[in-house]
Design a protein around this motif. Structure first.
Motif, PDB file in Angstrom:
ATOM      1  N   GLN A   9      -7.707   8.999  -1.971  1.00 14.54           N
ATOM      2  CA  GLN A   9      -8.692   8.947  -0.887  1.00 14.54           C
ATOM      3  C   GLN A   9     -10.116   8.736  -1.404  1.00 14.54           C
ATOM      4  O   GLN A   9     -10.884   8.003  -0.802  1.00 14.54           O
ATOM      5  CB  GLN A   9      -8.614  10.207  -0.029  1.00 14.54           C
ATOM      6  CG  GLN A   9      -7.431  10.181   0.913  1.00 14.54           C
ATOM      7  CD  GLN A   9      -7.313  11.434   1.760  1.00 14.54           C
ATOM      8  OE1 GLN A   9      -7.948  12.444   1.480  1.00 14.54           O
ATOM      9  NE2 GLN A   9      -6.500  11.366   2.784  1.00 14.54           N
ATOM     10  N   ARG A  10     -10.470   9.352  -2.508  1.00 18.89           N
ATOM     11  CA  ARG A  10     -11.824   9.187  -3.058  1.00 18.89           C
ATOM     12  C   ARG A  10     -12.044   7.785  -3.608  1.00 18.89           C
ATOM     13  O   ARG A  10     -13.089   7.178  -3.388  1.00 18.89           O
ATOM     14  CB  ARG A  10     -12.093  10.215  -4.155  1.00 18.89           C
ATOM     15  CG  ARG A  10     -12.328  11.598  -3.629  1.00 18.89           C
ATOM     16  CD  ARG A  10     -12.647  12.542  -4.785  1.00 18.89           C
ATOM     17  NE  ARG A  10     -12.929  13.881  -4.321  1.00 18.89           N
ATOM     18  CZ  ARG A  10     -14.154  14.318  -4.006  1.00 18.89           C
ATOM     19  NH1 ARG A  10     -15.185  13.511  -4.100  1.00 18.89           N
ATOM     20  NH2 ARG A  10     -14.334  15.548  -3.593  1.00 18.89           N
ATOM     21  N   SER A  11     -11.055   7.256  -4.329  1.00 18.21           N
ATOM     22  CA  SER A  11     -11.199   5.945  -4.971  1.00 18.21           C
ATOM     23  C   SER A  11     -10.927   4.794  -4.005  1.00 18.21           C
ATOM     24  O   SER A  11     -11.402   3.685  -4.219  1.00 18.21           O
ATOM     25  CB  SER A  11     -10.254   5.835  -6.164  1.00 18.21           C
ATOM     26  OG  SER A  11      -8.907   5.931  -5.746  1.00 18.21           O
ATOM     27  N   GLY A  12     -10.134   5.051  -2.947  1.00 16.50           N
ATOM     28  CA  GLY A  12      -9.822   4.006  -1.980  1.00 16.50           C
ATOM     29  C   GLY A  12      -8.742   3.038  -2.446  1.00 16.50           C
ATOM     30  O   GLY A  12      -8.581   1.961  -1.876  1.00 16.50           O
ATOM     31  N   ILE A  13      -8.002   3.414  -3.489  1.00 16.14           N
ATOM     32  CA  ILE A  13      -6.917   2.554  -3.989  1.00 16.14           C
ATOM     33  C   ILE A  13      -5.819   2.452  -2.933  1.00 16.14           C
ATOM     34  O   ILE A  13      -5.365   3.456  -2.408  1.00 16.14           O
ATOM     35  CB  ILE A  13      -6.343   3.114  -5.306  1.00 16.14           C
ATOM     36  CG1 ILE A  13      -7.415   3.078  -6.395  1.00 16.14           C
ATOM     37  CG2 ILE A  13      -5.104   2.330  -5.738  1.00 16.14           C
ATOM     38  CD1 ILE A  13      -7.012   3.790  -7.668  1.00 16.14           C
ATOM     39  N   LYS A  14      -5.407   1.218  -2.655  1.00 12.57           N
ATOM     40  CA  LYS A  14      -4.389   0.979  -1.629  1.00 12.57           C
ATOM     41  C   LYS A  14      -3.018   0.803  -2.259  1.00 12.57           C
ATOM     42  O   LYS A  14      -2.890   0.257  -3.349  1.00 12.57           O
ATOM     43  CB  LYS A  14      -4.736  -0.274  -0.819  1.00 12.57           C
ATOM     44  CG  LYS A  14      -6.033  -0.148  -0.052  1.00 12.57           C
ATOM     45  CD  LYS A  14      -6.363  -1.425   0.673  1.00 12.57           C
ATOM     46  CE  LYS A  14      -7.676  -1.293   1.427  1.00 12.57           C
ATOM     47  NZ  LYS A  14      -8.001  -2.530   2.147  1.00 12.57           N
ATOM     48  N   THR A  15      -1.992   1.265  -1.546  1.00  9.45           N
ATOM     49  CA  THR A  15      -0.604   1.134  -1.982  1.00  9.45           C
ATOM     50  C   THR A  15       0.134   0.318  -0.926  1.00  9.45           C
ATOM     51  O   THR A  15       0.058   0.623   0.258  1.00  9.45           O
ATOM     52  CB  THR A  15       0.049   2.529  -2.118  1.00  9.45           C
ATOM     53  OG1 THR A  15      -0.714   3.307  -3.042  1.00  9.45           O
ATOM     54  CG2 THR A  15       1.473   2.414  -2.600  1.00  9.45           C
ATOM     55  N   LYS A  16       0.843  -0.727  -1.379  1.00 13.91           N
ATOM     56  CA  LYS A  16       1.561  -1.606  -0.460  1.00 13.91           C
ATOM     57  C   LYS A  16       2.995  -1.116  -0.301  1.00 13.91           C
ATOM     58  O   LYS A  16       3.602  -0.647  -1.268  1.00 13.91           O
ATOM     59  CB  LYS A  16       1.549  -3.019  -1.027  1.00 13.91           C
ATOM     60  CG  LYS A  16       2.123  -4.081  -0.141  1.00 13.91           C
ATOM     61  CD  LYS A  16       1.947  -5.433  -0.812  1.00 13.91           C
ATOM     62  CE  LYS A  16       2.541  -6.547  -0.012  1.00 13.91           C
ATOM     63  NZ  LYS A  16       2.354  -7.845  -0.681  1.00 13.91           N
ATOM     64  N   GLY A  17       3.526  -1.198   0.914  1.00 10.42           N
ATOM     65  CA  GLY A  17       4.903  -0.800   1.126  1.00 10.42           C
ATOM     66  C   GLY A  17       5.395  -1.082   2.532  1.00 10.42           C
ATOM     67  O   GLY A  17       4.671  -1.617   3.358  1.00 10.42           O
ATOM     68  N   ILE A  18       6.642  -0.697   2.774  1.00  4.05           N
ATOM     69  CA  ILE A  18       7.302  -0.886   4.060  1.00  4.05           C
ATOM     70  C   ILE A  18       7.432   0.473   4.741  1.00  4.05           C
ATOM     71  O   ILE A  18       7.899   1.430   4.129  1.00  4.05           O
ATOM     72  CB  ILE A  18       8.703  -1.506   3.886  1.00  4.05           C
ATOM     73  CG1 ILE A  18       8.650  -2.788   3.048  1.00  4.05           C
ATOM     74  CG2 ILE A  18       9.365  -1.758   5.243  1.00  4.05           C
ATOM     75  CD1 ILE A  18       7.959  -3.948   3.689  1.00  4.05           C
ATOM     76  N   VAL A  19       7.035   0.552   6.013  1.00  8.03           N
ATOM     77  CA  VAL A  19       7.095   1.802   6.764  1.00  8.03           C
ATOM     78  C   VAL A  19       8.546   2.225   6.990  1.00  8.03           C
ATOM     79  O   VAL A  19       9.369   1.417   7.422  1.00  8.03           O
ATOM     80  CB  VAL A  19       6.389   1.659   8.134  1.00  8.03           C
ATOM     81  CG1 VAL A  19       6.546   2.928   8.967  1.00  8.03           C
ATOM     82  CG2 VAL A  19       4.915   1.329   7.954  1.00  8.03           C
ATOM     83  N   LYS A  20       8.837   3.494   6.692  1.00  8.70           N
ATOM     84  CA  LYS A  20      10.150   4.072   6.978  1.00  8.70           C
ATOM     85  C   LYS A  20      10.051   5.001   8.185  1.00  8.70           C
ATOM     86  O   LYS A  20      10.852   4.898   9.112  1.00  8.70           O
ATOM     87  CB  LYS A  20      10.675   4.833   5.762  1.00  8.70           C
ATOM     88  CG  LYS A  20      12.032   5.466   5.990  1.00  8.70           C
ATOM     89  CD  LYS A  20      12.506   6.198   4.746  1.00  8.70           C
ATOM     90  CE  LYS A  20      13.862   6.832   5.001  1.00  8.70           C
ATOM     91  NZ  LYS A  20      14.280   7.657   3.855  1.00  8.70           N
ATOM     92  N   ASP A  21       9.075   5.936   8.159  1.00 13.45           N
ATOM     93  CA  ASP A  21       8.901   6.915   9.240  1.00 13.45           C
ATOM     94  C   ASP A  21       7.434   7.033   9.607  1.00 13.45           C
ATOM     95  O   ASP A  21       6.563   6.935   8.742  1.00 13.45           O
ATOM     96  CB  ASP A  21       9.360   8.319   8.792  1.00 13.45           C
ATOM     97  CG  ASP A  21      10.811   8.357   8.371  1.00 13.45           C
ATOM     98  OD1 ASP A  21      11.643   7.866   9.137  1.00 13.45           O
ATOM     99  OD2 ASP A  21      11.089   8.891   7.285  1.00 13.45           O
ATOM    100  N   LEU A  22       7.167   7.295  10.888  1.00  7.79           N
ATOM    101  CA  LEU A  22       5.825   7.632  11.342  1.00  7.79           C
ATOM    102  C   LEU A  22       5.720   9.151  11.391  1.00  7.79           C
ATOM    103  O   LEU A  22       6.569   9.814  11.983  1.00  7.79           O
ATOM    104  CB  LEU A  22       5.559   7.046  12.734  1.00  7.79           C
ATOM    105  CG  LEU A  22       5.168   5.566  12.780  1.00  7.79           C
ATOM    106  CD1 LEU A  22       6.346   4.677  12.478  1.00  7.79           C
ATOM    107  CD2 LEU A  22       4.555   5.228  14.097  1.00  7.79           C
ATOM    108  N   LEU A  23       4.685   9.694  10.765  1.00  3.70           N
ATOM    109  CA  LEU A  23       4.543  11.138  10.676  1.00  3.70           C
ATOM    110  C   LEU A  23       3.472  11.691  11.610  1.00  3.70           C
ATOM    111  O   LEU A  23       3.463  12.881  11.900  1.00  3.70           O
ATOM    112  CB  LEU A  23       4.225  11.544   9.226  1.00  3.70           C
ATOM    113  CG  LEU A  23       5.255  11.066   8.192  1.00  3.70           C
ATOM    114  CD1 LEU A  23       4.823  11.457   6.796  1.00  3.70           C
ATOM    115  CD2 LEU A  23       6.626  11.627   8.499  1.00  3.70           C
TER     116      LEU A  23
END
Length: 65
Positions: free
Chosen positions: A23-37
């Protein structure tokens, strides 16, 4: 598209999320959604999701519609 509205996000969607530790660095991670929390229809920091690889974070970008 930002990831603030729950109606825009569904399982199988390709997204960028920001993990809690990034959250501090803002690094993004790419992926496919499995569940909405997140249960609410809107969240100002992005809807929280679990990716197919098990990582959890808030959606910042929707890559495909």
């Amino acid at each position: 598209m930002n990831g603030q509205n729950r109606k825009d996000i569904y399982p199988g969607l390709e997204v960028h999320i920001i993990l809690k530790k990034d959250q501090r660095s803002g690094i993004k991670t790419k992926g496919i959604v499995k569940d909405l929390l997140t249960n609410s229809a809107y969240h100002p920091h992005g809807i929280k999701v679990r990716l197919t690889d098990g990582q959890i974070g808030r959606v910042c970008d929707i890559l495909q519609k």
